[in-house]
Design a protein around this motif. Structure first.
Motif: not given
Length: 292
Positions: A126, A129-130, A213-215
């Motif tokens: 993640a 990606t970010l 996970h993204k947060e």
């Protein structure tokens, strides 16, 4: 010049791409002429004669410092009739041989490097990606030299080795993704010096109540950007986060003949008269001054 721009970009060297967008005879430059100005003030390519280059060099170094693009209007005198452009930076260049030119200056700054240990874990993936969305460049695994920060998200797999490698590479900020309890245990096991310990962010991430996970990745990158922004001299500058070690010191002088501001470099025309140093925009001004 396109090949040179590509080469410098690949080398992660900061530079300015200058392109002539408008020219009025009898200037020697024509629209489409371009050049690159390196951080040491050297110019490769052509955007006008020696005096025009002096104005371009000074403006280009400013754009490297603040990251802003500039439309530079170089005029031979203040009364020159040349179509105006709102927001353009105007320089009166009395050395210019009768013409006027406009040059677009675009600073090309390398994207900040971020290392990730554990990029195959859900949180590490993640972060990758970010990071791309935020225009951050990811280093090769365990290759942390020159990185602005390293995210350690191995979740117990090789975290100690990754932290040690990042610190040894001189990385200023190491973000450890772990609980407070495990973070304390990992750091205690490494026996870090106080200075090294200050570079590690245990239980990394801004408290946004992250659950997914993204947060979590978002909270970690937000903390990194916040901390790195706080170390920048210009808070509104682009987040290039690089040490431009070759940047010209910015020393300038006024040409005593034409009144132009010149950037002092190895190739700047120079003369010592009566024990006083003088710098000039071109050899012609220097010769006139010495002969006076």
């Amino acid at each position: 010049m396109a090949a040179r721009v590509h080469e410098l970009t690949g080398q992660r060297r900061p530079f300015v791409h200058a392109t002539v967008v408008r020219a009025q005879a009898p200037t020697s430059a024509v629209p489409g002429d371009d050049a690159v100005i390196l951080a040491d003030g050297s110019i490769e390519g052509f955007v006008g004669g020696v005096c025009a280059e002096t104005s371009v060099r000074a403006a280009a170094l400013d754009t490297l410092r603040d990251g802003n693009t500039v439309l530079l209007r170089v005029l031979p005198n203040e009364s020159e009739q040349f179509p105006s452009v709102p927001g353009a930076q105007v320089v009166v260049n009395p050395c210019l041989s009768g013409g006027a030119i406009e040059i677009f200056l675009r600073p090309m700054l390398p994207r900040p490097l971020i290392g990730i240990a554990g990029e195959t874990t859900p949180i590490g993936a993640a972060v990758v990606t970010l990071a791309g969305f935020l225009d951050l460049e990811i280093t090769k695994p365990m290759s942390y030299a020159g990185a602005s920060a390293v995210v350690v998200a191995g979740l117990g797999r090789g975290d100690e080795q990754a932290i040690r490698a990042a610190l040894d590479a001189g990385v200023p900020l190491v973000a450890l993704v772990a609980s407070r309890t495990r973070s304390a245990a990992v750091l205690d096991s490494l026996g870090l010096s106080p200075a090294e310990r200050a570079r590690v962010r245990p239980h990394a991430g801004i408290d946004i109540g992250a659950r997914t996970h993204k947060e979590i990745a978002l909270s970690v990158l937000a903390e990194i950007i916040r901390d790195l922004r706080a170390t920048e001299d210009a808070p509104h500058a682009p987040l290039h986060l690089t040490d431009i070690s070759e940047m010209s010191g910015g020393r300038t002088a006024i040409d005593p003949i034409c009144g132009m501001t010149v950037v002092i470099g190895e190739d700047t025309p120079h003369a010592v008269v009566d024990g006083v140093e003088h710098w000039f925009c071109c050899a012609g001004c220097r010769d006139r001054f010495v002969a006076a």
